[in-house]
Write a protein that holds these residues in place. Structure first.
Motif, short mmCIF file in Angstrom:
data_model
loop_
_atom_site.label_atom_id
_atom_site.label_comp_id
_atom_site.label_asym_id
_atom_site.label_seq_id
_atom_site.Cartn_x
_atom_site.Cartn_y
_atom_site.Cartn_z
N ASP A 129 0.80 -1.22 0.00
CA ASP A 129 0.00 0.00 0.00
C ASP A 129 0.84 1.27 0.00
O ASP A 129 0.28 2.38 -0.05
CB ASP A 129 -0.94 0.01 1.22
N LYS A 130 2.16 1.15 0.09
CA LYS A 130 3.01 2.34 0.11
C LYS A 130 2.92 3.08 -1.23
O LYS A 130 2.94 2.47 -2.29
CB LYS A 130 4.47 1.95 0.37
N GLY A 131 2.87 4.40 -1.16
CA GLY A 131 2.80 5.18 -2.39
C GLY A 131 2.48 6.63 -2.10
O GLY A 131 2.31 7.02 -0.94
N PRO A 132 2.40 7.47 -3.11
CA PRO A 132 2.60 7.11 -4.52
C PRO A 132 4.04 6.73 -4.84
O PRO A 132 4.95 7.03 -4.07
CB PRO A 132 2.16 8.37 -5.27
N VAL A 133 4.21 6.09 -5.99
CA VAL A 133 5.51 5.61 -6.43
C VAL A 133 5.89 6.33 -7.73
O VAL A 133 5.07 6.42 -8.65
CB VAL A 133 5.48 4.08 -6.67
N MET A 134 7.12 6.83 -7.78
CA MET A 134 7.63 7.50 -8.98
C MET A 134 8.74 6.65 -9.58
O MET A 134 9.71 6.31 -8.90
CB MET A 134 8.16 8.89 -8.65
N VAL A 135 8.58 6.30 -10.84
CA VAL A 135 9.59 5.51 -11.56
C VAL A 135 10.23 6.42 -12.61
O VAL A 135 9.53 7.07 -13.39
CB VAL A 135 8.96 4.28 -12.24
N THR A 136 11.55 6.46 -12.62
CA THR A 136 12.30 7.27 -13.59
C THR A 136 13.27 6.37 -14.35
O THR A 136 14.00 5.58 -13.73
CB THR A 136 13.08 8.39 -12.90
N ILE A 137 13.26 6.48 -15.67
CA ILE A 137 14.16 5.69 -16.52
C ILE A 137 14.95 6.65 -17.40
O ILE A 137 14.36 7.50 -18.08
CB ILE A 137 13.38 4.69 -17.40
N GLN A 138 16.26 6.53 -17.39
CA GLN A 138 17.13 7.46 -18.12
C GLN A 138 17.69 6.79 -19.37
O GLN A 138 18.18 5.66 -19.32
CB GLN A 138 18.27 7.93 -17.22
N SER A 164 0.40 3.28 -5.88
CA SER A 164 1.00 2.46 -4.82
C SER A 164 1.99 1.48 -5.42
O SER A 164 2.06 1.30 -6.64
CB SER A 164 -0.10 1.69 -4.07
N TRP A 165 2.76 0.83 -4.53
CA TRP A 165 3.70 -0.19 -4.98
C TRP A 165 2.95 -1.37 -5.59
O TRP A 165 3.40 -1.97 -6.57
CB TRP A 165 4.54 -0.65 -3.79
N LEU A 166 1.78 -1.68 -5.05
CA LEU A 166 0.97 -2.76 -5.61
C LEU A 166 0.58 -2.45 -7.05
O LEU A 166 0.58 -3.34 -7.91
CB LEU A 166 -0.28 -2.98 -4.76
N GLU A 167 0.28 -1.19 -7.34
CA GLU A 167 -0.07 -0.81 -8.71
C GLU A 167 1.12 -0.96 -9.65
O GLU A 167 0.97 -1.32 -10.81
CB GLU A 167 -0.59 0.63 -8.75
N VAL A 168 2.33 -0.69 -9.14
CA VAL A 168 3.53 -0.89 -9.96
C VAL A 168 3.67 -2.37 -10.32
O VAL A 168 3.97 -2.73 -11.47
CB VAL A 168 4.79 -0.40 -9.21
N LEU A 169 3.43 -3.24 -9.34
CA LEU A 169 3.51 -4.68 -9.60
C LEU A 169 2.42 -5.12 -10.58
O LEU A 169 2.65 -5.97 -11.45
CB LEU A 169 3.36 -5.45 -8.28
N SER A 181 15.17 4.20 -11.72
CA SER A 181 15.10 4.65 -10.33
C SER A 181 13.65 4.58 -9.86
O SER A 181 12.75 5.08 -10.54
CB SER A 181 15.61 6.09 -10.21
N ILE A 182 13.43 3.92 -8.72
CA ILE A 182 12.08 3.80 -8.16
C ILE A 182 12.07 4.52 -6.81
O ILE A 182 12.82 4.15 -5.90
CB ILE A 182 11.68 2.33 -7.98
N GLN A 183 11.23 5.54 -6.69
CA GLN A 183 11.15 6.32 -5.46
C GLN A 183 9.73 6.26 -4.90
O GLN A 183 8.75 6.39 -5.64
CB GLN A 183 11.55 7.77 -5.74
N ILE A 184 9.66 6.07 -3.59
CA ILE A 184 8.37 5.90 -2.92
C ILE A 184 8.19 7.03 -1.91
O ILE A 184 9.11 7.37 -1.16
CB ILE A 184 8.31 4.53 -2.21
N ALA A 185 7.01 7.62 -1.90
CA ALA A 185 6.73 8.75 -1.01
C ALA A 185 6.83 8.33 0.45
O ALA A 185 6.52 7.19 0.81
CB ALA A 185 5.34 9.31 -1.31
N GLY A 186 7.26 9.26 1.29
CA GLY A 186 7.32 9.01 2.73
C GLY A 186 8.66 8.48 3.17
O GLY A 186 9.62 8.35 2.39
N LYS A 187 8.73 8.12 4.44
CA LYS A 187 9.97 7.58 5.00
C LYS A 187 10.18 6.14 4.55
O LYS A 187 9.23 5.41 4.31
CB LYS A 187 9.92 7.63 6.52
N GLY A 188 11.42 5.74 4.49
CA GLY A 188 11.74 4.38 4.08
C GLY A 188 11.42 3.37 5.16
O GLY A 188 11.10 3.69 6.28
#
Length: 509
Positions: A408-417, A467-472, A502-509
């Motif tokens: 349920d962690k999110g939102p998730v930002m994915v960056t590809i260079q 969320s991370w689940l949505e990424v999956l 690069s996968i970044q997730i909102a909030g604390k790790g």
């Protein structure tokens, strides 16, 4: 399955003849008679998409089984009320609406199950056969229904319709559908999330949007033929109940003719051209009946209706079937049915009202003019003739373990260079437009492509998910054809290492 559904469809069409004839013999207006078609079709407008969403989340076999049991109970109730002579126009509309509700819930699940009946290369034939099951029974069911009314009463029809559901119930109970080749370890989507994801998918697939637009333009105006047919046959031509059944049988014969010609048309014509042909044929037939109303023009119109109906309906459903993956199949097909039911229901109200206010000929003429006008949009909303590989791809890499982040962690930002050669930037930009559509229809709510201010050949693709689940889920939803686009993008990357993810997730790790 096809035989069982055909038997059930015969009962359904017999029931419609019985209900329509009974309503036409009651002291009611033309609008009330036209409301029979509205009661059958409007449930699709209200329930088709929620039902399609549910069919993508639950066991379709059990869903089909329970719905058909409920329809059996409703049909038996209609037969009982008819036997005791308790039916009024309002009760007749209520029972018809309840059976329409069951049909609206069942059809998306059934349509989504069709690919499990045949391999992908046989899907066009399977779709045509499924459509033929619905339409060929228009030749058998109404003819039997009209004959039964001539010999007995609609009560017998209502009883036989109830019994026809038992055949389908038994077959569905013993049906063992094939399991998907790729199983999912992820939790089932929640209903409202699935509801949104289906709409998002259709919004990002132009081929599906065009199917919906063309479906509305055809079925809205074509609904005049179904809504006004009992008025023309029973009231204006005074041909009686048996002739109404024969009229429906003639439509069925037109359907058989269309089913015979359709494979030949597919070999020499595009789906878009077939729909144009069907629209033009039906428009000419309705205009002929409106201007020269007699038994001969009625016969021509009925044959044209049957052929045009299977031409358009099969082509539109097939166009949708060939571009949607299994995870969203019932939802997308249910939207086609929603447009079908809504346009038929709303159209029936309009044509019945026009018939009451002016005349049936005026209503038929307006419908014909609408069909002719819809041809002006056939190029702008052209139906695609190709298919794509919608089988799931499991090759999409993950840079971190799937279970290392709470779902349920999110939102998730994915960056590809990406590093792209200058001469390939235009080709890269074109492919990234395709990637934008792929990311968004599979679950991303934001997507953007950036280039480096100091290096025009360095690009960053960024997309965000809830969320991370949505990424999956996005990884799991990726099809083979979508993975091919990803490979084409990767082929343009000229860096010494693969594109940096690069996968970044909102909030604390």
């Amino acid at each position: 399955m096809w035989i069982a559904m055909t038997i059930s469809n015969i009962g359904t069409w017999m029931n419609e003849v019985g209900v329509t004839w009974l309503m036409a013999t009651m002291p009611t207006s033309n609008l009330t008679i036209a409301l029979i078609q509205a009661a059958i079709s409007l449930p699709f407008l209200l329930l088709a998409y929620p039902s399609g969403t549910l069919a993508d989340l639950v066991d379709r076999r059990w869903m089909l089984l329970l719905v058909n049991i409920a329809m059996f109970i409703t049909a038996a109730g209609l037969a009982m009320f008819a036997f005791y002579d308790l039916l009024t126009p309002h009760l007749l509309l209520l029972f018809t609406f309840m059976l329409g509700v069951g049909n609206a819930i069942m059809r998306p699940a059934w349509a989504a199950s069709v690919p499990s009946f045949a391999p992908i290369e046989q899907l066009p034939n399977a779709v045509t056969l499924n459509t033929l099951s619905t339409n060929i029974t228009r030749a058998i069911g109404p003819a039997i229904g009209g004959f039964i009314i001539y010999l007995s009463s609609p009560t017998v029809i209502f009883c036989l319709n109830a019994l026809s559901f038992t055949v389908l119930i038994v077959v569905i109970y013993n049906w063992a559908p094939s399991k998907p080749k790729v199983s999912s370890a992820l939790p089932v989507e929640r209903f409202f999330g699935a509801f949104k994801s289906g709409i998002r998918y259709v919004r990002n697939v132009p081929a599906l949007r065009f199917v919906l637009v063309r479906s509305f333009m055809f079925f809205f105006f074509a609904s005049a033929s179904w809504a006004l047919l009992p008025i023309v046959v029973i009231r204006e031509m005074d041909m009686g109940s048996q002739s109404y059944g024969i009229s429906m049988a003639v439509i069925g014969l037109g359907t058989i003719l269309g089913a015979f010609l359709l494979p030949k048309c597919h070999r020499v014509m595009s789906r878009n051209s077939i729909i144009i042909l069907a629209t033009a044929i039906l428009a000419c037939a309705l205009l002929l009946l409106a201007t020269v109303p007699n038994k001969y023009t009625l016969g021509i119109t009925l044959v044209a209706l049957g052929s045009a109906w299977i031409f358009s309906f099969s082509s539109l459903i097939l166009a949708a079937q060939l571009v949607v993956p299994n995870w969203v199949r019932a939802r997308t097909l249910s939207l086609v049915m929603l447009v079908f039911g809504g346009s038929m229901g709303v159209g029936s109200l309009l044509w019945g009202n026009l018939s009451d206010t002016y005349s049936t000929s005026v209503a038929l003429g307006v419908a014909a003019a609408g069909l002719f006008a819809s041809l002006l949009f056939s190029k702008r909303f052209a139906i695609a003739n190709d298919s794509v590989d919608v089988s799931p791809s499991t090759q999409w890499p993950m840079t971190i373990p799937e279970d290392s982040v709470d779902a349920d962690k999110g939102p998730v930002m994915v960056t590809i260079q990406y590093q792209i050669a200058e001469q390939n930037i235009d080709a890269f930009a074109s492919l990234m437009e395709q990637m934008k559509v792929i990311r968004k229809r599979n679950g991303a709510y934001f997507w953007q492509l950036f280039h480096d201010a100091n290096n025009n050949c360095l690009f960053s693709e960024m997309y965000m998910s809830e969320s991370w689940l949505e990424v999956l889920r996005q990884r799991q939803r990726t099809t083979a054809s979508e993975f091919t686009v990803r490979d084409q993008v990767r082929a343009l990357h000229i860096g010494s290492h693969p594109p940096t993810i690069s996968i970044q997730i909102a909030g604390k790790g």
